[in-house]
Design a protein around this motif. Structure first.
Motif, PDB file in Angstrom:
ATOM      1  N   HIS A 146     -50.792  17.743  53.888  1.00  0.00           N
ATOM      2  CA  HIS A 146     -51.171  16.749  54.894  1.00  0.00           C
ATOM      3  C   HIS A 146     -52.665  16.474  54.787  1.00  0.00           C
ATOM      4  O   HIS A 146     -53.488  17.372  54.990  1.00  0.00           O
ATOM      5  CB  HIS A 146     -50.823  17.259  56.293  1.00  0.00           C
ATOM      6  CG  HIS A 146     -51.244  16.323  57.382  1.00  0.00           C
ATOM      7  ND1 HIS A 146     -52.133  16.686  58.371  1.00  0.00           N
ATOM      8  CD2 HIS A 146     -50.910  15.042  57.645  1.00  0.00           C
ATOM      9  CE1 HIS A 146     -52.319  15.657  59.184  1.00  0.00           C
ATOM     10  NE2 HIS A 146     -51.597  14.662  58.765  1.00  0.00           N
ATOM     11  N   TYR A 147     -53.000  15.241  54.419  1.00  0.00           N
ATOM     12  CA  TYR A 147     -54.397  14.809  54.339  1.00  0.00           C
ATOM     13  C   TYR A 147     -54.749  13.976  55.567  1.00  0.00           C
ATOM     14  O   TYR A 147     -53.936  13.174  56.038  1.00  0.00           O
ATOM     15  CB  TYR A 147     -54.636  13.937  53.107  1.00  0.00           C
ATOM     16  CG  TYR A 147     -54.601  14.659  51.790  1.00  0.00           C
ATOM     17  CD1 TYR A 147     -55.732  15.310  51.297  1.00  0.00           C
ATOM     18  CD2 TYR A 147     -53.450  14.665  51.014  1.00  0.00           C
ATOM     19  CE1 TYR A 147     -55.705  15.957  50.064  1.00  0.00           C
ATOM     20  CE2 TYR A 147     -53.413  15.306  49.790  1.00  0.00           C
ATOM     21  CZ  TYR A 147     -54.549  15.950  49.322  1.00  0.00           C
ATOM     22  OH  TYR A 147     -54.518  16.590  48.105  1.00  0.00           O
ATOM     23  N   ARG A 148     -55.989  14.169  56.038  1.00  0.00           N
ATOM     24  CA  ARG A 148     -56.498  13.331  57.124  1.00  0.00           C
ATOM     25  C   ARG A 148     -57.949  12.978  56.843  1.00  0.00           C
ATOM     26  O   ARG A 148     -58.774  13.846  56.569  1.00  0.00           O
ATOM     27  CB  ARG A 148     -56.389  14.055  58.470  1.00  0.00           C
ATOM     28  CG  ARG A 148     -56.918  13.238  59.654  1.00  0.00           C
ATOM     29  CD  ARG A 148     -56.606  13.925  60.974  1.00  0.00           C
ATOM     30  NE  ARG A 148     -57.262  15.221  61.084  1.00  0.00           N
ATOM     31  CZ  ARG A 148     -58.520  15.379  61.536  1.00  0.00           C
ATOM     32  NH1 ARG A 148     -59.237  14.321  61.890  1.00  0.00           N
ATOM     33  NH2 ARG A 148     -59.041  16.590  61.623  1.00  0.00           N
ATOM     34  N   MET A 149     -58.237  11.684  56.889  1.00  0.00           N
ATOM     35  CA  MET A 149     -59.597  11.197  56.691  1.00  0.00           C
ATOM     36  C   MET A 149     -60.211  10.882  58.047  1.00  0.00           C
ATOM     37  O   MET A 149     -59.682  10.082  58.812  1.00  0.00           O
ATOM     38  CB  MET A 149     -59.584   9.924  55.846  1.00  0.00           C
ATOM     39  CG  MET A 149     -59.339  10.145  54.375  1.00  0.00           C
ATOM     40  SD  MET A 149     -60.848  10.571  53.470  1.00  0.00           S
ATOM     41  CE  MET A 149     -61.717   9.001  53.521  1.00  0.00           C
ATOM     42  N   SER A 150     -61.337  11.520  58.355  1.00  0.00           N
ATOM     43  CA  SER A 150     -62.123  11.148  59.526  1.00  0.00           C
ATOM     44  C   SER A 150     -63.333  10.362  59.033  1.00  0.00           C
ATOM     45  O   SER A 150     -63.429  10.027  57.860  1.00  0.00           O
ATOM     46  CB  SER A 150     -62.559  12.391  60.304  1.00  0.00           C
ATOM     47  OG  SER A 150     -63.387  13.225  59.514  1.00  0.00           O
ATOM     48  N   SER A 151     -64.268  10.055  59.928  1.00  0.00           N
ATOM     49  CA  SER A 151     -65.395   9.202  59.532  1.00  0.00           C
ATOM     50  C   SER A 151     -66.250   9.834  58.444  1.00  0.00           C
ATOM     51  O   SER A 151     -66.805   9.142  57.596  1.00  0.00           O
ATOM     52  CB  SER A 151     -66.264   8.880  60.751  1.00  0.00           C
ATOM     53  OG  SER A 151     -66.792  10.079  61.311  1.00  0.00           O
ATOM     54  N   GLN A 152     -66.362  11.179  58.442  1.00  0.00           N
ATOM     55  CA  GLN A 152     -67.224  11.829  57.467  1.00  0.00           C
ATOM     56  C   GLN A 152     -66.556  12.986  56.733  1.00  0.00           C
ATOM     57  O   GLN A 152     -67.201  13.661  55.925  1.00  0.00           O
ATOM     58  CB  GLN A 152     -68.485  12.356  58.154  1.00  0.00           C
ATOM     59  CG  GLN A 152     -69.332  11.270  58.795  1.00  0.00           C
ATOM     60  CD  GLN A 152     -70.655  11.813  59.300  1.00  0.00           C
ATOM     61  OE1 GLN A 152     -71.227  12.725  58.719  1.00  0.00           O
ATOM     62  NE2 GLN A 152     -71.147  11.248  60.390  1.00  0.00           N
ATOM     63  N   SER A 157     -54.356  20.208  54.914  1.00  0.00           N
ATOM     64  CA  SER A 157     -53.588  21.396  55.302  1.00  0.00           C
ATOM     65  C   SER A 157     -52.345  21.459  54.427  1.00  0.00           C
ATOM     66  O   SER A 157     -51.708  20.432  54.151  1.00  0.00           O
ATOM     67  CB  SER A 157     -53.207  21.351  56.785  1.00  0.00           C
ATOM     68  OG  SER A 157     -52.414  20.218  57.071  1.00  0.00           O
ATOM     69  N   VAL A 158     -52.019  22.660  53.985  1.00  0.00           N
ATOM     70  CA  VAL A 158     -50.898  22.872  53.071  1.00  0.00           C
ATOM     71  C   VAL A 158     -49.929  23.863  53.695  1.00  0.00           C
ATOM     72  O   VAL A 158     -50.342  24.919  54.192  1.00  0.00           O
ATOM     73  CB  VAL A 158     -51.388  23.409  51.707  1.00  0.00           C
ATOM     74  CG1 VAL A 158     -50.206  23.619  50.765  1.00  0.00           C
ATOM     75  CG2 VAL A 158     -52.406  22.455  51.082  1.00  0.00           C
TER      76      VAL A 158
END
Length: 217
Positions: A146-152, A157-158
């Motif tokens: 599970h990838y999540r992009m925030s502003s920076q 998580s695997v």
């Protein structure tokens, strides 16, 4: 013939030229993103699988279903791809394979499984297109990334599930290829010093400091 002057990674350019090439490419991409002209996906490496593009306020990334990996993680301020690990130009001008980050090797009950070229099922979560699930399954296990992009930040998580009837025991390894000109890597949860060999053991947090660009990752 191919539409590319070199190959899909422009690998037989000199290193300085390759970085300039990428800087121009990112300038165009961010200009298009600001104009709301966005390409959601495309096969950028000619491997038969569409990569997924994600653009946030301060960064952008390219996710690949092959290996559930990351082709690019780019800073908008620096116009730099931190995962740009194409080898420098050499006189033979041979094609250099681009290394994708967050490719995995799982060892289960003594059997080693390299998932670098495994094609994961991809799912985009939410309307913002900033979260992604990648799932791969074999007879005795399933892995979800599970990838999540925030502003920076780029978060990963695997989760590995036992889908068989027998207990399993093993290890999980993820590869990350990182490049930053002039960077110095050190752990900030221990005494500051270069990370070499055995000093990498039990390190959870690593900071990359680049004095040339006054940036810390």
């Amino acid at each position: 013939g191919t539409m590319f002057l070199c190959d899909t990674n422009a690998s037989n350019l000199r290193l300085t030229e390759h970085r300039a090439y990428y800087q121009t490419l990112l300038e165009c991409e961010y200009m298009m993103a600001e104009s709301m002209v966005r390409q959601p996906s495309a096969d950028i490496d000619d491997d038969g699988e569409d990569e997924i593009f994600c653009v946030t306020k301060n960064a952008s990334a390219v996710f690949a279903p092959r290996g559930a990996s990351v082709h690019e993680y780019c800073s908008r301020a620096l116009l730099l791809n931190a995962f740009d690990t194409v080898s420098p130009w050499n006189k033979e001008s041979v094609r250099q394979e681009k290394k994708r980050s967050f490719t995995d090797v799982i060892t289960i009950n003594g059997r080693s499984i390299d998932l670098r070229d495994a094609v994961f099922d991809a799912e985009i979560l939410g309307k913002s297109r900033s979260e992604y699930n990648f799932v791969y399954e074999e007879d005795d296990f399933q892995i979800t990334k599970h990838y999540r992009m925030s502003s920076q930040n780029l978060h990963l998580s695997v989760t590995v599930y036992n889908t068989g009837s027998e207990p399993i025991k093993g290890t999980y390894l993820s590869r990350v290829y990182f490049t930053l000109p002039g960077a110095f890597a050190y752990s900030y949860d221990q005494k500051r010093g270069p990370l070499i060999g055995e000093s990498l053991n039990d390190i959870r947090n690593v900071r990359f400091s680049d004095s040339q660009r006054s940036v810390v990752l």
